[in-house]
Design a protein around this motif. Structure first.
Motif, short mmCIF file in Angstrom:
data_model
loop_
_atom_site.label_atom_id
_atom_site.label_comp_id
_atom_site.label_asym_id
_atom_site.label_seq_id
_atom_site.Cartn_x
_atom_site.Cartn_y
_atom_site.Cartn_z
N ASP A 1 20.17 18.41 22.34
CA ASP A 1 19.40 18.88 21.23
C ASP A 1 18.23 17.91 20.67
OD1 ASP A 1 20.56 15.81 21.18
OD2 ASP A 1 21.95 16.55 18.70
N ASN A 2 17.60 17.73 21.42
CA ASN A 2 16.09 17.22 21.36
C ASN A 2 15.01 17.25 20.64
OD1 ASN A 2 14.16 18.09 23.15
ND2 ASN A 2 15.84 17.88 24.94
N ASN A 3 13.62 16.73 20.22
CA ASN A 3 12.99 17.59 20.20
C ASN A 3 11.71 16.79 21.19
OD1 ASN A 3 13.32 18.48 17.63
ND2 ASN A 3 13.74 16.51 16.54
N TYR A 4 12.12 17.53 22.44
CA TYR A 4 10.93 17.26 23.08
C TYR A 4 9.64 18.07 23.35
CZ TYR A 4 8.46 16.36 27.58
OH TYR A 4 7.62 17.10 28.97
N TRP A 5 8.18 17.53 23.40
CA TRP A 5 7.13 17.92 23.50
C TRP A 5 6.22 17.96 24.81
CZ3 TRP A 5 3.13 14.58 23.03
CH2 TRP A 5 3.83 13.26 23.20
N ASN A 6 5.34 18.73 24.69
CA ASN A 6 4.35 18.16 25.79
C ASN A 6 2.73 18.79 25.42
OD1 ASN A 6 3.73 18.02 28.28
ND2 ASN A 6 4.83 20.17 29.06
N GLY A 7 2.02 18.17 26.23
CA GLY A 7 0.53 18.19 25.90
C GLY A 7 0.01 17.80 24.61
N PHE A 8 -0.27 17.77 23.67
CA PHE A 8 -0.57 17.53 22.11
C PHE A 8 -0.17 18.44 21.33
CE2 PHE A 8 -3.66 17.55 18.62
CZ PHE A 8 -3.76 15.86 18.86
N LYS A 9 0.03 17.41 20.14
CA LYS A 9 0.94 18.18 18.98
C LYS A 9 0.29 17.18 17.34
CE LYS A 9 4.01 20.36 20.94
NZ LYS A 9 4.40 22.17 20.90
N PHE A 10 0.61 17.76 16.91
CA PHE A 10 0.03 17.48 14.86
C PHE A 10 1.39 17.71 13.66
CE2 PHE A 10 -2.14 18.13 11.02
CZ PHE A 10 -3.16 17.01 11.54
N SER A 11 0.98 17.03 13.20
CA SER A 11 2.00 17.18 12.21
C SER A 11 1.38 16.33 11.11
CB SER A 11 3.50 16.49 11.90
OG SER A 11 3.57 15.21 11.93
N THR A 12 1.93 16.39 9.88
CA THR A 12 0.91 15.67 8.59
C THR A 12 2.65 14.04 8.32
OG1 THR A 12 3.44 17.37 7.45
CG2 THR A 12 0.64 17.77 7.60
N VAL A 13 1.24 13.29 7.70
CA VAL A 13 2.20 12.20 7.54
C VAL A 13 2.34 12.01 5.80
CG1 VAL A 13 1.23 9.80 7.82
CG2 VAL A 13 1.43 10.94 10.34
N ALA A 14 2.96 11.22 5.54
CA ALA A 14 3.33 10.79 4.12
C ALA A 14 3.32 9.06 4.21
CB ALA A 14 4.25 11.03 3.56
N ARG A 15 2.74 8.24 3.46
CA ARG A 15 3.03 6.71 4.18
C ARG A 15 2.76 5.66 3.01
NH1 ARG A 15 -0.73 4.38 7.42
NH2 ARG A 15 -2.25 3.05 5.69
N ALA A 16 3.30 4.86 2.69
CA ALA A 16 3.11 3.96 1.76
C ALA A 16 3.67 2.75 2.67
CB ALA A 16 4.10 4.16 0.92
N GLY A 17 2.88 1.35 1.44
CA GLY A 17 2.66 -0.13 2.03
C GLY A 17 2.52 -1.20 1.37
N ALA A 18 2.53 -2.34 1.34
CA ALA A 18 2.53 -2.92 0.87
C ALA A 18 1.25 -4.30 1.14
CB ALA A 18 3.32 -3.91 0.05
N GLY A 19 0.72 -4.55 0.59
CA GLY A 19 -0.22 -6.15 1.30
C GLY A 19 -0.36 -7.39 0.46
N VAL A 20 -1.69 -8.07 0.86
CA VAL A 20 -1.99 -9.20 0.31
C VAL A 20 -3.21 -9.10 1.08
CG1 VAL A 20 -0.91 -11.00 1.40
CG2 VAL A 20 -1.79 -11.36 -0.44
N ASP A 21 -4.76 -9.86 0.47
CA ASP A 21 -6.18 -10.08 0.93
C ASP A 21 -6.05 -10.99 0.70
OD1 ASP A 21 -7.17 -7.45 2.08
OD2 ASP A 21 -6.84 -6.76 -0.37
N ILE A 22 -6.62 -11.88 1.90
CA ILE A 22 -6.34 -13.62 1.55
C ILE A 22 -7.96 -14.12 1.73
CG2 ILE A 22 -5.73 -16.24 2.63
CD1 ILE A 22 -3.40 -14.38 4.11
N ARG A 23 -8.66 -14.66 -0.38
CA ARG A 23 -10.00 -14.89 0.09
C ARG A 23 -10.40 -15.73 0.93
NH1 ARG A 23 -13.41 -13.48 -5.20
NH2 ARG A 23 -15.48 -14.29 -4.21
N LEU A 24 -11.67 -15.91 2.52
CA LEU A 24 -12.34 -16.54 2.66
C LEU A 24 -13.30 -16.68 2.03
CD1 LEU A 24 -11.47 -16.07 6.16
CD2 LEU A 24 -9.81 -16.82 5.14
N SER A 25 -13.80 -15.71 1.86
CA SER A 25 -15.53 -15.74 0.77
C SER A 25 -16.19 -14.25 0.13
CB SER A 25 -16.54 -16.03 2.40
OG SER A 25 -16.75 -14.99 2.53
N ASP A 26 -16.61 -14.15 -0.23
CA ASP A 26 -16.94 -13.08 -1.18
C ASP A 26 -17.16 -11.88 -0.16
OD1 ASP A 26 -17.06 -14.38 -3.76
OD2 ASP A 26 -19.13 -14.48 -3.09
#
Length: 195
Positions: free
Chosen positions: A139-164
């Motif tokens: 019951d696999n989802n094997y694919w061959n060649g090139f496939k494309f799908s949509t993406v939903a994303r979320a995340g978090a981060g922090v910037d550490i300022r070194l200069s302007d």
């Protein structure tokens, strides 16, 4: 001990990317990132870690709200649980993210640490599948060649300022895409997608 060290190191690398940018309002932002990716699978965490890279171009519309275009990808990994062996594939993703500066919600000023969160949508292309269909479950989802799908994303981060103009950024991003992504059917999670 070696396994524990690998897992801890992998988690730190997964959450880390460094790049040069003007991260503080107002202005354009340019980010060059390097780090690691991990696709949820049927083996130890460390066996599915692979290299990742990204390029971001964004604009801080207000002290709180920004938009950025993100191009990322490189390599993903999957695992054959039945024969305890892995395989690789490549992917490239484009996304548009809305960013929200957490500190600036309470008033704009120059800070050493600038935490943020983001939400985004996009598309991912995956190719060069190293999986062998005969070794996958029926019951696999094997694919061959090139496939494309949509993406939903979320995340978090922090910037550490070194200069302007320069900051180091630590960022974690979660991407949800088609369950075909790693050629394996996602079972037991209640979700029809790969992370």
């Amino acid at each position: 001990m070696k396994k524990a060290f690998l897992v801890i190191t992998s988690v730190l690398v997964l959450a880390t990317s460094a790049f040069a940018q003007d991260v503080f309002y107002p202005g354009f932002q340019l980010g060059i990132k390097g780090g690691a990716s991990h696709t949820v699978g049927e083996t130890d965490f460390g066996k599915l870690i692979s290299p990742a890279a990204a390029l971001d171009l964004g604009y801080q519309i207000s002290p709180v709200f920004g938009l950025r275009a993100d191009i990322s990808g490189w390599q993903g990994k999957g695992w054959y649980a039945t024969i305890d062996n892995g395989y690789k594939f490549n992917f490239a993703q484009v996304a548009l993210d809305a960013t929200f500066d957490i500190c600036n919600m309470f008033g704009y000023k120059s800070r050493l640490f600038n935490p943020y969160v983001f939400l985004g949508v996009g598309g991912v292309g995956y190719f060069n599948n190293g999986a062998e269909q005969a070794k996958l479950p029926a019951d696999n989802n094997y694919w061959n060649g090139f496939k494309f799908s949509t993406v939903a994303r979320a995340g978090a981060g922090v910037d550490i300022r070194l200069s302007d103009l320069i900051a180091i950024e630590l960022e974690y991003a979660a991407n949800a895409q088609s369950d075909k992504f790693n050629s394996k059917k996602n079972v037991g999670a209640g979700l029809d997608c790969d992370w």
